[in-house]
Design an enzyme around this catalytic site. Structure first.
Site, PDB file in Angstrom:
ATOM      1  N   HIS A   1      13.368  -2.379   1.570  1.00 46.72           N
ATOM      2  CA  HIS A   1      12.061  -2.647   0.964  1.00 46.72           C
ATOM      3  C   HIS A   1      11.417  -1.315   0.636  1.00 46.72           C
ATOM      4  CE1 HIS A   1       8.263  -4.518   0.078  1.00 46.72           C
ATOM      5  NE2 HIS A   1       7.663  -3.802   1.015  1.00 46.72           N
TER       6      HIS A   1
ATOM      7  N   GLY B   1       7.175   1.989   3.306  1.00 47.18           N
ATOM      8  CA  GLY B   1       5.910   1.713   3.984  1.00 47.18           C
ATOM      9  C   GLY B   1       5.682   0.222   4.084  1.00 47.18           C
TER      10      GLY B   1
ATOM     11  N   SER C   1       4.058  -3.495   3.699  1.00 47.10           N
ATOM     12  CA  SER C   1       3.608  -4.230   2.524  1.00 47.10           C
ATOM     13  C   SER C   1       2.096  -4.075   2.353  1.00 47.10           C
ATOM     14  CB  SER C   1       3.978  -5.711   2.672  1.00 47.10           C
ATOM     15  OG  SER C   1       3.579  -6.441   1.539  1.00 47.10           O
TER      16      SER C   1
ATOM     17  N   GLY D   1       0.370   0.384  -0.767  1.00 47.99           N
ATOM     18  CA  GLY D   1       0.110   1.032  -2.049  1.00 47.99           C
ATOM     19  C   GLY D   1       1.326   1.656  -2.707  1.00 47.99           C
ATOM     20  N   LYS D   2       2.509   1.204  -2.361  1.00 45.44           N
ATOM     21  CA  LYS D   2       3.735   1.795  -2.920  1.00 45.44           C
ATOM     22  C   LYS D   2       3.843   1.555  -4.424  1.00 45.44           C
ATOM     23  CE  LYS D   2       6.450  -0.537  -0.176  1.00 45.44           C
ATOM     24  NZ  LYS D   2       5.395  -1.256   0.566  1.00 45.44           N
ATOM     25  N   SER D   3       3.641   0.305  -4.842  1.00 46.04           N
ATOM     26  CA  SER D   3       3.793  -0.026  -6.259  1.00 46.04           C
ATOM     27  C   SER D   3       2.707   0.629  -7.110  1.00 46.04           C
ATOM     28  CB  SER D   3       3.759  -1.549  -6.445  1.00 46.04           C
ATOM     29  OG  SER D   3       4.848  -2.165  -5.784  1.00 46.04           O
TER      30      SER D   3
ATOM     31  N   ASP E   1      10.021  -2.847  -4.993  1.00 51.28           N
ATOM     32  CA  ASP E   1      10.050  -3.909  -3.973  1.00 51.28           C
ATOM     33  C   ASP E   1      11.375  -3.937  -3.216  1.00 51.28           C
ATOM     34  OD1 ASP E   1       8.705  -6.063  -2.623  1.00 51.28           O
ATOM     35  OD2 ASP E   1      10.185  -7.371  -3.557  1.00 51.28           O
TER      36      ASP E   1
ATOM     37  N   GLU F   1       5.362  -4.930  -9.493  1.00 54.05           N
ATOM     38  CA  GLU F   1       4.351  -5.892  -9.057  1.00 54.05           C
ATOM     39  C   GLU F   1       3.101  -5.156  -8.596  1.00 54.05           C
ATOM     40  OE1 GLU F   1       3.363  -9.051  -5.475  1.00 54.05           O
ATOM     41  OE2 GLU F   1       5.323  -8.067  -5.549  1.00 54.05           O
TER      42      GLU F   1
ATOM     43  N   ARG G   1       0.885  19.637   9.513  1.00 48.70           N
ATOM     44  CA  ARG G   1       0.001  20.315   8.573  1.00 48.70           C
ATOM     45  C   ARG G   1       0.637  21.558   7.960  1.00 48.70           C
ATOM     46  NH1 ARG G   1      -5.969  20.846  11.030  1.00 48.70           N
ATOM     47  NH2 ARG G   1      -6.274  21.506   8.863  1.00 48.70           N
TER      48      ARG G   1
END
Length: 316
Positions: free
Chosen positions: A138, A153, A155, A158-160, A177, A202, A243
């Site tokens: 995924h 990450g 669902s 904010g990947k798409s 997806d 999507e 960092r």
């Protein structure tokens, strides 16, 4: 596991069937290819009969020098019920005894006009790709400046949306997806999209969009080598994030350890720009330029110089 039959080779490489046409539905179960040299002398104790057999110029020259009786015997012993096919390179003429044995045993006899080394190389690459270890993950796969970045990450993180912004910035979408991954070598992972959702993205609240239709053919790719993984996670105030960039994290996919970075997500962070810079920084590291190590080296040098100066002041 992918099922490959001998007929698939004809469709892929435009080969000519000389004999044994009734056996084109025989299954190929391994990527290894055998060149039966010692078998032509009559030694069949360790004959790898389940492999695709290939006769090059050397093997065919020796075979033609045999007597007609020996040629018939060798051909008959090579054509077993498990043999998926016999390939003859360089467009060479086929001895009658070999063609008859293939017809009798229904072993496909295929001829290629190309040189033996080229035929072996192309067949091997094709079969290894088909039999490569496979998994699905995924995530979103994007080609950023030539670097295949797999964004993972939970669902809804904010990947798409990030992938859409990257496409708008000129990068290319490979899969959204679900990413199908094949290990084509001991350290090479190739990611692609399932055919059903190829070129689709999507976006929650908007629905399904066709990236190629909206942004053009240059905005998509069919497959890409996965070189870097970026995991998006919701910002955790209690967690300490890297960092400096000195920590090198990896993620194991099938049998390959892929470099990985974790990016915390919270309002106000432009993830697309950060991932874009991460991909460029990854390329620099591959070229031997590591900003974090350079900074650490400068800091160490400055501390050493300060310590030396402080020691000199005490001596005075």
């Amino acid at each position: 596991m992918t099922k490959i039959i001998t007929k698939d080779l004809l469709d892929q490489f435009k080969l000519e069937v000389v004999a044994g046409k009734d056996g084109l539905d025989r299954e190929i179960i391994m990527s290894d290819i055998s060149r039966p040299g010692i078998e032509l002398t009559g030694y069949f104790r360790y004959y790898p009969k389940k492999r695709l057999q290939l006769l090059g110029k050397t093997e065919m020259s020796y075979y033609k020098d045999l007597t007609s009786k020996d040629r018939a015997d060798r051909a008959k012993r090579m054509c077993t019920p498990e043999t998926p096919g016999i390939v003859v390179s360089r467009g060479m003429d086929i001895p009658e005894e070999l063609a008859e044995a293939c017809d009798e045993a229904n072993v496909p006899l295929i001829r290629s006009p190309y040189k033996t080394t080229r035929v072996v190389s192309r067949l091997t690459n094709f079969l290894e790709a088909k039999f490569a270890p496979f998994t699905a993950m995924h995530g979103v796969l994007v080609d950023i400046y030539g670097v295949g970045v797999l964004i993972t990450g939970q669902s809804g993180v904010g990947k798409s949306e990030t992938a859409l912004e990257l496409v708008k910035r000129g990068h290319r979408l490979v899969a959204d997806d679900s990413v199908e991954i094949r290990q084509e070598d001991y350290d090479r992972l190739i990611g692609s999209s399932p055919p059903l959702i190829e070129h689709l993205l999507e976006i929650r609240g908007l629905g399904i969009i066709n990236v190629m239709t909206l942004f053009g053919a240059g905005s998509v790719r069919s497959y890409k080598k996965i070189s870097y993984v970026i995991n998006l996670e919701s910002w955790d105030e209690k967690k300490q994030y890297d960092r400096l960039g000195l920590e090198e994290e990896t993620m194991k996919i099938i049998d390959v350890d892929v470099p990985k970075a974790t990016l915390p997500v919270r309002p106000g962070r432009n993830l697309a720009v950060i991932i874009e810079v991460a991909a460029m920084n990854f390329r620099l590291k591959q070229m031997g330029v590591n900003a974090a190590e350079e900074f650490s080296s400068r800091l160490t040098t400055m501390i050493d110089e300060s310590g030396s100066k402080l020691g000199s002041d005490y001596d005075m």
